[in-house]
Design an enzyme around this catalytic site. Structure first.
Site, mmCIF file in Angstrom:
data_model
loop_
_atom_site.group_PDB
_atom_site.id
_atom_site.type_symbol
_atom_site.label_atom_id
_atom_site.label_comp_id
_atom_site.label_asym_id
_atom_site.label_seq_id
_atom_site.Cartn_x
_atom_site.Cartn_y
_atom_site.Cartn_z
ATOM 1 N N LYS A 52 -1.968 -1.752 -3.954
ATOM 2 C CA LYS A 52 -2.993 -0.403 -3.654
ATOM 3 C C LYS A 52 -1.917 0.831 -3.798
ATOM 4 O O LYS A 52 -1.103 0.804 -2.967
ATOM 5 C CB LYS A 52 -3.712 -0.361 -2.434
ATOM 6 C CG LYS A 52 -4.903 0.574 -2.273
ATOM 7 C CD LYS A 52 -5.346 0.661 -1.043
ATOM 8 C CE LYS A 52 -6.458 1.918 -0.909
ATOM 9 N NZ LYS A 52 -7.362 1.781 0.470
ATOM 10 N N LYS B 183 0.878 -1.324 -0.003
ATOM 11 C CA LYS B 183 0.087 0.075 -0.062
ATOM 12 C C LYS B 183 0.765 1.154 0.027
ATOM 13 O O LYS B 183 1.387 1.548 1.189
ATOM 14 C CB LYS B 183 -0.921 -0.153 1.317
ATOM 15 C CG LYS B 183 -1.934 1.114 1.241
ATOM 16 C CD LYS B 183 -2.933 1.059 2.504
ATOM 17 C CE LYS B 183 -4.013 2.107 2.712
ATOM 18 N NZ LYS B 183 -4.641 2.111 3.511
#
Length: 332
Positions: free
Chosen positions: A255, A201
């Site tokens: 992500k 992330k």
């Protein structure tokens, strides 16, 4: 690499001459089975509230969830991802509302499992929707304290499992949280509950519309770069994934997705495990607004999702999930 054939004997355009042959030899395709729909829930009754930062996306009170879940069921989308819009008066420095068995996520879990048991549910494990400062962890001595945060996250994950969550998805990026969560789930007879780690992330600029959607944007006074990944790095992602798999993650997430297709490819090639991609709020809004302003055709939605599949993702979290499922349904 050996080149097979040469012009004019070999004409690659012969394989593109009509729609049926293009479909016949296509390397990657999108299915309703590849999609996960994020859903935002809010307090109140009989509420469906448009989110200004994300055109076409709403917040639903729990009693109004059937409005969206009936579409999920009809189009056979296998899983939804739940995110809460927590009222300000329920936020504090340590995000204690995350451990309330009657919070928005817990109420939604009980409702969906009772009314739509065939739909899989994924829940975020992180504190940012619940903290008064908007960070994913607790702040001690002006720093995000990793180990104290993990203690809370394990309790949050266990509570979600007890409420019926199918896939626990830690998105906080604290070190060691996957092993701690796997341990507490196993000790409490939740060995079959999956962990989808947001292993990769990045500290991206593409999250702002989402932060508005969960109500953390205005609270955030500093960035999250001390715990989310530096977007200049790629091999660091390999280390993150390796640690989380060793600690017990079943699947891993990248992500954002579209700006990080190279990362998806590298992880899939190296580990050959289920890799999911998140088409985040900023990516969604860029495409949605471009289509609205007639700068892009709607086919750009499918093109964007197929880019994840080409890179190696097995599933995609996307706010376009129902739009894509409708398109697939109309074609079939």
């Amino acid at each position: 690499m050996k080149i097979l054939g040469s012009f004019p004997k070999t004409r690659l355009r012969r394989l593109r001459k009509s729609k049926w042959i293009r479909n016949l030899i296509s390397e990657n395709n999108i299915s309703h089975k590849d999609l996960i729909l994020p859903i935002f829930v809010r307090e109140g009754k009989n509420k469906i509230e448009p989110i200004k930062s994300m055109p076409g996306v709403n917040r639903y009170s729990v009693d109004q969830l059937p409005k969206i879940l009936k579409q999920v069921k009809f189009f056979k989308i296998p899983m939804v991802a739940l995110f809460p819009y927590t009222p300000e008066n329920k936020k504090n420095k340590i995000g204690s509302e995350a451990l309330n068995s009657n919070n928005l996520i817990c109420k939604s879990l009980r409702f969906i499992k009772n009314e739509f048991p065939e739909i899989g549910i994924m829940c975020d494990v992180a504190l940012d929707p619940y903290t008064s400062h908007g960070h994913d962890g607790v702040i001690i001595n002006n720093k995000i304290d990793n180990d104290e945060t993990v203690k809370i996250l394990t309790k949050q994950a266990l509570l979600q499992a007890q409420m019926g969550c199918d896939v626990i998805a830690p998105s906080d990026m604290m070190d060691g949280r996957i092993g701690a969560i796997r341990s507490v789930l196993d000790k409490n007879s939740f060995k079959d509950v999956n962990i989808l780690s947001y292993a990769v992330k990045y500290a991206s600029n593409l999250y702002d519309p989402f932060r508005v959607a969960v109500g953390s944007s205005s609270k955030l006074k500093q960035d999250k770069k001390t715990y989310q990944m530096d977007y200049r790095n790629s091999f660091e992602a390999i280390r993150e994934v390796g640690f989380d798999l060793n600690e017990g993650a079943d699947m891993v997430m990248v992500k954002p997705g579209m700006f990080y297709l190279d990362i998806i490819y590298k992880i899939k090639k190296m580990f050959n495990v289920p890799v999911l991609a998140y088409q985040v709020s900023g990516e969604y809004s860029l495409i949605k607004n471009a289509i609205k302003n007639k700068l892009l055709k709607e086919e750009a939605i499918i093109e964007s999702i197929l880019s994840f599949k080409r890179a190696g993702a097995c599933a995609i979290i996307t706010y376009f999930a129902i739009d894509i499922a409708k398109k697939i349904n109309s074609i079939n």
